[in-house]
Design a protein around this motif. Sequence first.
Motif, mmCIF file in Angstrom:
data_model
loop_
_atom_site.group_PDB
_atom_site.id
_atom_site.type_symbol
_atom_site.label_atom_id
_atom_site.label_comp_id
_atom_site.label_asym_id
_atom_site.label_seq_id
_atom_site.Cartn_x
_atom_site.Cartn_y
_atom_site.Cartn_z
ATOM 1 N N ASP A 91 0.833 -1.212 0.000
ATOM 2 C CA ASP A 91 0.000 0.000 0.000
ATOM 3 C C ASP A 91 0.870 1.265 0.000
ATOM 4 O O ASP A 91 0.577 2.224 -0.712
ATOM 5 N N SER A 94 2.339 1.687 -3.471
ATOM 6 C CA SER A 94 1.351 2.160 -4.458
ATOM 7 C C SER A 94 1.013 3.634 -4.216
ATOM 8 O O SER A 94 0.840 4.400 -5.161
ATOM 9 N N ASP A 95 0.922 4.034 -2.933
ATOM 10 C CA ASP A 95 0.673 5.444 -2.633
ATOM 11 C C ASP A 95 1.826 6.325 -3.120
ATOM 12 O O ASP A 95 1.605 7.403 -3.673
ATOM 13 N N GLU A 97 3.852 5.640 -5.564
ATOM 14 C CA GLU A 97 3.807 5.663 -7.030
ATOM 15 C C GLU A 97 2.732 6.624 -7.527
ATOM 16 O O GLU A 97 2.947 7.387 -8.472
ATOM 17 N N GLU A 98 1.575 6.616 -6.873
ATOM 18 C CA GLU A 98 0.486 7.517 -7.258
ATOM 19 C C GLU A 98 0.893 8.983 -7.027
ATOM 20 O O GLU A 98 0.648 9.847 -7.870
ATOM 21 N N LEU A 99 1.541 9.235 -5.901
ATOM 22 C CA LEU A 99 1.981 10.593 -5.593
ATOM 23 C C LEU A 99 3.022 11.064 -6.605
ATOM 24 O O LEU A 99 2.950 12.204 -7.088
ATOM 25 N N SER A 100 3.964 10.194 -6.953
ATOM 26 C CA SER A 100 4.975 10.598 -7.936
ATOM 27 C C SER A 100 4.328 10.848 -9.299
ATOM 28 O O SER A 100 4.741 11.751 -10.027
ATOM 29 N N GLY A 101 3.298 10.090 -9.657
ATOM 30 C CA GLY A 101 2.581 10.331 -10.916
ATOM 31 C C GLY A 101 1.887 11.688 -10.910
ATOM 32 O O GLY A 101 1.932 12.417 -11.906
ATOM 33 N N ARG A 102 1.261 12.014 -9.783
ATOM 34 C CA ARG A 102 0.594 13.313 -9.696
ATOM 35 C C ARG A 102 1.602 14.464 -9.746
ATOM 36 O O ARG A 102 1.363 15.477 -10.393
#
Length: 193
Positions: A91, A94-95, A97-102
């Motif tokens: 988790d 994944s968080d 990774e999501e933050l780096s994408g944003r």
Amino acid sequence: DWSAGVPTLAAHPLRRPAVAEQMSAPMSDGPGQLRHLFTMAAQADPVWLSIALTSIGGVLLLGLALTYVMRRRDKAPPPPASPAHRRAIEDLLSDAEELSGRLAANLDAKASRLERLIAQADERLARLERAPMMEARARADRLSHDPSAPEPSGPLNRRIYDLADRGLPPVEIARQLSQQVGQVELILNLRRD
């Protein structure tokens, strides 16, 4: 016999006779042998003492290194993570990774906005650079349509050109000829074109 080389050292002319006798005497086996060897080495030559101490230090370092290696080998691997820990780690990853994408999307948006602003600034700069030329042409057009404007090769223009050739600035030329400074500058600019 290990003491075969000792008599040659003991017979050295700088050695004391008592030490030579002790070094040539046979040694008994046991724990006192090492102490006896150090005593003889200290009395005979400081070099022997330094060699003995260096040897002991090397043996101790070797023993410490072997102990360290053995302890590292005996260490048990860490226990496997529980499913709850694995899930928490997944988790977290994944968080992240999501933050780096944003963050990447936000940086891309700001970079494109910055590129647009730079393009707009370049366009405005080009317009500002063209403005003086357009203004000079507009004045020339107005003067060409103005019937009171002097002809390009008229006597006033020749006098302005003559004074400018002498190195006078447009303000001084306008004062001497009782003309407006803008008109003198325009005539001089038309001459350069």
